[in-house]
Design an enzyme around this catalytic site. Structure first.
Site, short mmCIF file in Angstrom:
data_model
loop_
_atom_site.label_atom_id
_atom_site.label_comp_id
_atom_site.label_asym_id
_atom_site.label_seq_id
_atom_site.Cartn_x
_atom_site.Cartn_y
_atom_site.Cartn_z
N ASN A 9 38.94 43.70 34.89
CA ASN A 9 39.70 43.69 36.15
C ASN A 9 40.79 44.75 36.01
O ASN A 9 41.78 44.52 35.33
CB ASN A 9 40.29 42.28 36.33
CG ASN A 9 41.24 42.20 37.52
OD1 ASN A 9 41.32 43.14 38.32
ND2 ASN A 9 41.96 41.10 37.62
N LYS A 11 42.81 45.76 38.14
CA LYS A 11 44.00 45.48 38.97
C LYS A 11 44.42 46.76 39.70
O LYS A 11 43.57 47.57 40.06
CB LYS A 11 45.11 44.87 38.13
CG LYS A 11 44.60 43.65 37.35
CD LYS A 11 45.69 42.80 36.77
CE LYS A 11 45.06 41.63 36.02
NZ LYS A 11 46.04 40.65 35.57
N HIS A 95 41.61 35.37 42.68
CA HIS A 95 42.40 35.65 41.47
C HIS A 95 43.81 35.08 41.65
O HIS A 95 44.35 35.07 42.76
CB HIS A 95 42.46 37.17 41.24
CG HIS A 95 43.07 37.51 39.91
ND1 HIS A 95 44.44 37.54 39.73
CD2 HIS A 95 42.51 37.78 38.71
CE1 HIS A 95 44.68 37.84 38.45
NE2 HIS A 95 43.53 37.99 37.82
N GLU A 97 46.62 36.22 41.08
CA GLU A 97 47.59 37.13 41.70
C GLU A 97 47.41 37.14 43.22
O GLU A 97 48.38 37.29 43.97
CB GLU A 97 47.45 38.53 41.09
CG GLU A 97 48.06 38.56 39.69
CD GLU A 97 47.44 39.56 38.72
OE1 GLU A 97 46.74 40.47 39.15
OE2 GLU A 97 47.68 39.39 37.50
N GLU A 167 41.15 31.03 34.30
CA GLU A 167 42.25 31.89 33.88
C GLU A 167 43.56 31.13 34.00
O GLU A 167 44.15 31.08 35.09
CB GLU A 167 42.32 33.13 34.78
CG GLU A 167 41.10 34.01 34.71
CD GLU A 167 41.44 35.44 35.13
OE1 GLU A 167 41.25 36.33 34.29
OE2 GLU A 167 41.92 35.65 36.25
N GLY A 173 48.28 38.43 31.41
CA GLY A 173 49.21 39.53 31.24
C GLY A 173 50.42 39.18 30.39
O GLY A 173 51.39 39.94 30.33
N SER A 212 44.74 37.41 28.75
CA SER A 212 45.08 38.11 27.50
C SER A 212 43.93 38.15 26.49
O SER A 212 44.15 38.05 25.28
CB SER A 212 46.34 37.50 26.87
OG SER A 212 47.43 37.62 27.76
#
Ligand code: PGA
Length: 252
Positions: A9, A11, A95, A97, A167, A173, A212
């Protein structure tokens, strides 16, 4: 046997020059026929470039989001049929985010999943709890809510040819990874939740771990029985790291 997937991904990262050198480096290492799907999910403006570089190779590509609408007056949206025109086989949906920064609800994520499947894409449906939710002992309740939204929108059979990504938000991150045992526990819970509706679909559904993932921890996590690969953010931007993670899913 369940299929395995390792998806990068990117991003909001990339440039024409940077993408080209990253993909060329991946192409040198990822063979054309491989038993673990290798996927890059890129910013939509680069889809034409990525298709030109990857067509016919062993790396599939996809987008990071998709509209729940097919066409019409929806400024800024990109539809599933458009992604198909650019050769996408995969798309990330829901996702964290998108959920937290852009306010995407469980229901909208589920509608996006349906739109992607109807167009023939393989959605990678992301679920996961925040640190506060984990600390309050709500991990399973959150996963159940997110998965149930999908089951309600599309039924268990609709999960065929999809992928779920677990996730934990606190691991994305942050450099903090769920332990292999924590990941497997969440994956087994998700599989059982879907299995209560359709055991066959659940048994075949790839559930990948994200948060991560690095070359250094991938093998341990991927060795868990309910973990079928990974969704990789930061480490997917470094060719050697991403290739090593993909190799860890191969088991070598
Ligand atoms: P990360 O991101 O690997 O950088 O933690 C994973 C993701 O957000 O999909």
């Amino acid at each position: 046997m369940r299929s395995k997937v390792v998806a990068g991904n990117w991003k909001l990262n990339g440039s024409l020059a940077g993408n080209e050198s990253l993909l060329k480096a991946l192409l040198r290492e990822i063979p054309r026929d491989n038993p673990v799907a290798c996927v890059v999910c890129v910013p939509s403006p680069y889809l034409a470039q990525v298709r030109a570089l990857l067509e016919g190779a062993g790396i599939a590509w996809g987008a990071q989001d998709v509209s729940r609408f097919d066409h019409g007056a929806y400024t800024g949206e990109v539809s599933a049929p458009m992604l198909v025109e650019f050769g996408c086989r995969y798309v990330l949906v829901g996702h964290s985010e998108r959920r937290t920064i852009f306010g995407e609800s469980d229901a909208i994520a589920a509608q996006k999943y349906v739109a992607a499947r109807k167009a023939g894409l393989t959605p990678i449906f992301c679920v996961g709890e925040t640190l506060e939710e984990r600390d309050r002992g709500e991990t399973q309740a959150v996963l159940a809510r997110q998965v149930d939204a999908l089951l309600q929108a599309y039924g268990a059979v609709g999960l065929e040819r999809g992928v779920i990504a677990y996730e934990p938000v606190w691991a994305i991150g942050t450099g903090k990874t769920a332990s292999a045992a924590q990941a497997n526990e969440a994956h087994a819970f998700i599989r059982a939740r879907i299995g209560a509706k359709d055991a066959q679909v659940a048994a075949r559904l790839p559930i990948v771990y994200g948060g991560s993932v690095k070359a250094a921890n991938a093998a341990e996590i991927f060795a868990m029985p309910d973990v079928d690969g990974g969704l990789v953010g930061g480490a997917s931007l470094v060719a050697e790291e991403f290739v090593a993670i993909w190799r860890a899913a191969l088991g070598r």
